[in-house]
Every structure is written in structure tokens, then in C-alpha cells.
Design a protein around this motif. Structure first.
Motif, PDB file in Angstrom:
ATOM      1  N   LEU A  90      20.953  -4.357 -10.692  1.00 31.70           N
ATOM      2  CA  LEU A  90      22.275  -3.979 -11.195  1.00 31.70           C
ATOM      3  C   LEU A  90      22.490  -2.473 -11.147  1.00 31.70           C
ATOM      4  N   GLY A  91      21.461  -1.701 -11.488  1.00 28.72           N
ATOM      5  CA  GLY A  91      21.590  -0.245 -11.447  1.00 28.72           C
ATOM      6  C   GLY A  91      21.810   0.267 -10.037  1.00 28.72           C
ATOM      7  N   LEU A  92      21.026  -0.236  -9.080  1.00 24.66           N
ATOM      8  CA  LEU A  92      21.187   0.196  -7.690  1.00 24.66           C
ATOM      9  C   LEU A  92      22.541  -0.228  -7.134  1.00 24.66           C
ATOM     10  N   THR A  93      22.938  -1.456  -7.417  1.00 23.97           N
ATOM     11  CA  THR A  93      24.230  -1.940  -6.943  1.00 23.97           C
ATOM     12  C   THR A  93      25.375  -1.143  -7.561  1.00 23.97           C
ATOM     13  N   GLY A  94      25.281  -0.866  -8.862  1.00 19.63           N
ATOM     14  CA  GLY A  94      26.314  -0.071  -9.529  1.00 19.63           C
ATOM     15  C   GLY A  94      26.394   1.340  -8.975  1.00 19.63           C
ATOM     16  N   PHE A  95      25.239   1.954  -8.727  1.00 24.62           N
ATOM     17  CA  PHE A  95      25.214   3.302  -8.151  1.00 24.62           C
ATOM     18  C   PHE A  95      25.874   3.326  -6.780  1.00 24.62           C
ATOM     19  N   LEU A  96      25.545   2.345  -5.942  1.00 22.52           N
ATOM     20  CA  LEU A  96      26.105   2.316  -4.592  1.00 22.52           C
ATOM     21  C   LEU A  96      27.599   2.010  -4.604  1.00 22.52           C
ATOM     22  N   ILE A  97      28.040   1.141  -5.493  1.00 14.97           N
ATOM     23  CA  ILE A  97      29.479   0.870  -5.604  1.00 14.97           C
ATOM     24  C   ILE A  97      30.206   2.119  -6.081  1.00 14.97           C
ATOM     25  N   TYR A  98      29.621   2.814  -7.062  1.00 16.76           N
ATOM     26  CA  TYR A  98      30.206   4.072  -7.537  1.00 16.76           C
ATOM     27  C   TYR A  98      30.308   5.080  -6.389  1.00 16.76           C
ATOM     28  N   GLY A  99      29.269   5.158  -5.571  1.00 10.75           N
ATOM     29  CA  GLY A  99      29.293   6.064  -4.423  1.00 10.75           C
ATOM     30  C   GLY A  99      30.394   5.716  -3.433  1.00 10.75           C
ATOM     31  N   VAL A 100      30.545   4.432  -3.145  1.00 14.99           N
ATOM     32  CA  VAL A 100      31.598   4.008  -2.209  1.00 14.99           C
ATOM     33  C   VAL A 100      32.976   4.357  -2.767  1.00 14.99           C
ATOM     34  N   VAL A 101      33.203   4.077  -4.044  1.00 14.28           N
ATOM     35  CA  VAL A 101      34.517   4.295  -4.654  1.00 14.28           C
ATOM     36  C   VAL A 101      34.855   5.793  -4.715  1.00 14.28           C
ATOM     37  N   THR A 102      33.907   6.616  -5.167  1.00  9.70           N
ATOM     38  CA  THR A 102      34.203   8.055  -5.288  1.00  9.70           C
ATOM     39  C   THR A 102      34.363   8.714  -3.925  1.00  9.70           C
ATOM     40  N   GLU A 103      33.523   8.344  -2.973  1.00  7.50           N
ATOM     41  CA  GLU A 103      33.650   8.933  -1.629  1.00  7.50           C
ATOM     42  C   GLU A 103      34.954   8.471  -0.968  1.00  7.50           C
ATOM     43  N   HIS A 104      35.368   7.243  -1.224  1.00  5.56           N
ATOM     44  CA  HIS A 104      36.633   6.778  -0.659  1.00  5.56           C
ATOM     45  C   HIS A 104      37.818   7.536  -1.273  1.00  5.56           C
ATOM     46  N   ALA A 144      28.384   2.327   1.917  1.00  9.61           N
ATOM     47  CA  ALA A 144      28.716   0.915   2.156  1.00  9.61           C
ATOM     48  C   ALA A 144      27.577   0.208   2.898  1.00  9.61           C
ATOM     49  N   TRP A 145      26.985   0.869   3.866  1.00  9.35           N
ATOM     50  CA  TRP A 145      25.846   0.291   4.575  1.00  9.35           C
ATOM     51  C   TRP A 145      24.672   0.052   3.629  1.00  9.35           C
ATOM     52  N   TRP A 146      24.375   1.048   2.793  1.00 10.10           N
ATOM     53  CA  TRP A 146      23.276   0.886   1.838  1.00 10.10           C
ATOM     54  C   TRP A 146      23.581  -0.224   0.837  1.00 10.10           C
ATOM     55  N   LEU A 147      24.828  -0.366   0.462  1.00 10.00           N
ATOM     56  CA  LEU A 147      25.219  -1.446  -0.444  1.00 10.00           C
ATOM     57  C   LEU A 147      24.990  -2.804   0.211  1.00 10.00           C
ATOM     58  N   LEU A 148      25.345  -2.933   1.462  1.00  7.91           N
ATOM     59  CA  LEU A 148      25.120  -4.181   2.189  1.00  7.91           C
ATOM     60  C   LEU A 148      23.626  -4.474   2.303  1.00  7.91           C
ATOM     61  N   ILE A 149      22.833  -3.461   2.621  1.00  4.52           N
ATOM     62  CA  ILE A 149      21.379  -3.644   2.737  1.00  4.52           C
ATOM     63  C   ILE A 149      20.785  -4.056   1.390  1.00  4.52           C
ATOM     64  N   ALA A 150      21.189  -3.386   0.315  1.00  4.31           N
ATOM     65  CA  ALA A 150      20.677  -3.728  -1.023  1.00  4.31           C
ATOM     66  C   ALA A 150      21.092  -5.140  -1.414  1.00  4.31           C
ATOM     67  N   TYR A 151      22.313  -5.532  -1.073  1.00  7.75           N
ATOM     68  CA  TYR A 151      22.807  -6.878  -1.381  1.00  7.75           C
ATOM     69  C   TYR A 151      21.972  -7.942  -0.664  1.00  7.75           C
TER      70      TYR A 151
END
Length: 190
Positions: A90-104, A144-151
Motif C-alpha cells: 500500500l505504501g509503495l502503491t500510494g507513493f507511485l500514485i502520488y508521483g503520477v498525480v503530482t507530475e501530471h 506510471a511504468w513503475w506503478l504498473l510494475i509494482a502492480y
């Protein structure tokens, strides 16, 4: 990007279908197996129940773990009783989603500024804004790529954990770190 997500989703559906087919073949076809007496059937065609038949099905369902992880990251780990992995996932997924949202958000800000800088006097616009726009777009795509890999990794982890749920690891003290004359030594007992 849409094409990439479509390919990733196709791969995930293919993986789930292959898992379901392989699990259905493991369940047996109702025929007797001479190596496993608990799978023998009576002459009337009904299954016989033996005391060890309950221990055969005491593990976790790999397909159930995969589907739970696909629906909500970390749920497959919770299902497999690997509770320490849930906050990691959950922490890794949340971090990566936060990264995608802020960078977007930063990307769209610089995109709008660059689009506004294009005029008839300067048809190429402010090249510095274009550079920032491309930089944040690339960072968003990397997240987004890292999020897909983690998923996909957490789904595979839940699948493997479910298969190995009832695996006996034996003596936990088989690997020891012991003092030696010139430092430490690692001892492995079989």
C-alpha cells in the motif's frame, strides 16, 4: 500511453486466464489416481471421503489471491496472511500514485504555459517552457511504468504466496551467523 495500458491489461487478463486453466487441471477430473488413495472413487461413482482429504485442500487458492490483488493491491497479501507485506504494498502503491498525480499536474501547468507562449511573433513558443513540459511528462510516464510494475509484482507475489502457503520450511535455525577467529562465519545445516 493508452496503447501501452491496453497491452498491459491484455497481459493481465491473459495471465489470469492461464492461471484459471492450470488450476482447473490441478483439481482433477474425478478419475482415480493410484499414487493418491484419497482420490479413488467408489464403484457407485461417488467420491469417497478419507481423513487426509481435508489436509489436501488446507492451502490458499492462488486464483483467489490473484483476483484479490488485482482488485485491490495488498488484498491478496492479506488473504495469504502475509500481513507485513500489506503496508509495504500500500505504501509503495500510494507513493507511485502520488508521483503520477503530482507530475501530471505539473506537466499540465507547463503545457498550458507553453501553449499560451505560442504567438504569431514567436511561433515556436518559449523553448524553456517546452523543455519543462517534456521533463515532467517523462517523469509522469516513469512513475506510471513503475506503478504498473509494482502492480504486476504484487499480483505475482500473492500468487506465489498462495502456492507456498502450506509449504513447510522446516527448521528455521538452519542458517546461522556465528563468531569465528577472524570475524564471522555463516553456517548452513541441511
Amino acid at each position: 500511453m493508452l496503447n501501452l495500458m491496453r497491452n498491459a491489461l491484455s497481459f493481465l487478463v491473459f495471465f489470469i486466464c492461464i492461471s484459471a486453466v492450470s488450476l482447473s487441471q490441478e483439481a482433477g477430473s474425478g478419475q482415480s489416481d493410484p499414487q493418491h488413495p484419497s482420490s479413488n472413487t467408489a464403484s457407485t461413482g461417488t467420491d469417497t471421503v478419507s481423513p487426509d482429504s481435508a489436509s489436501v485442500h488446507s492451502g490458499k487458492s492462488p486464483l483467489g489471491a490473484v483476483l484479490r490483488s488485482a482488485i485491490l493491491p495488498g488484498l491478496g497479501q492479506f488473504y495469504n496472511e502475509a500481513y507485513w507485506k500489506v503496508p509495504v504494498v500500500l505504501g509503495l502503491t500510494g507513493f507511485l500514485i502520488y508521483g503520477v498525480v503530482t507530475e501530471h499536474a505539473t506537466y499540465t501547468d507547463y503545457r498550458d504555459q507553453y501553449d499560451a507562449s505560442i504567438t504569431t511573433d514567436v511561433p515556436s513558443g518559449n523553448l524553456r517552457l517546452k523543455l519543462f513540459r517534456e521533463f515532467y511528462r517523462d517523469r509522469r510516464d516513469t512513475y506510471a511504468w513503475w506503478l504498473l510494475i509494482a502492480y504486476l509484482f504484487q499480483i505475482a507475489d500473492a500468487f506465489v504466496d498462495a502456492h507456498l502457503y502450506s509449504f513447510d520450511i522446516g527448521d528455521v535455525d538452519a542458517l546461522q551467523l556465528l563468531p569465528a577467529a577472524n570475524g564471522l562465519r555463516l553456517q548452513l545445516r541441511f
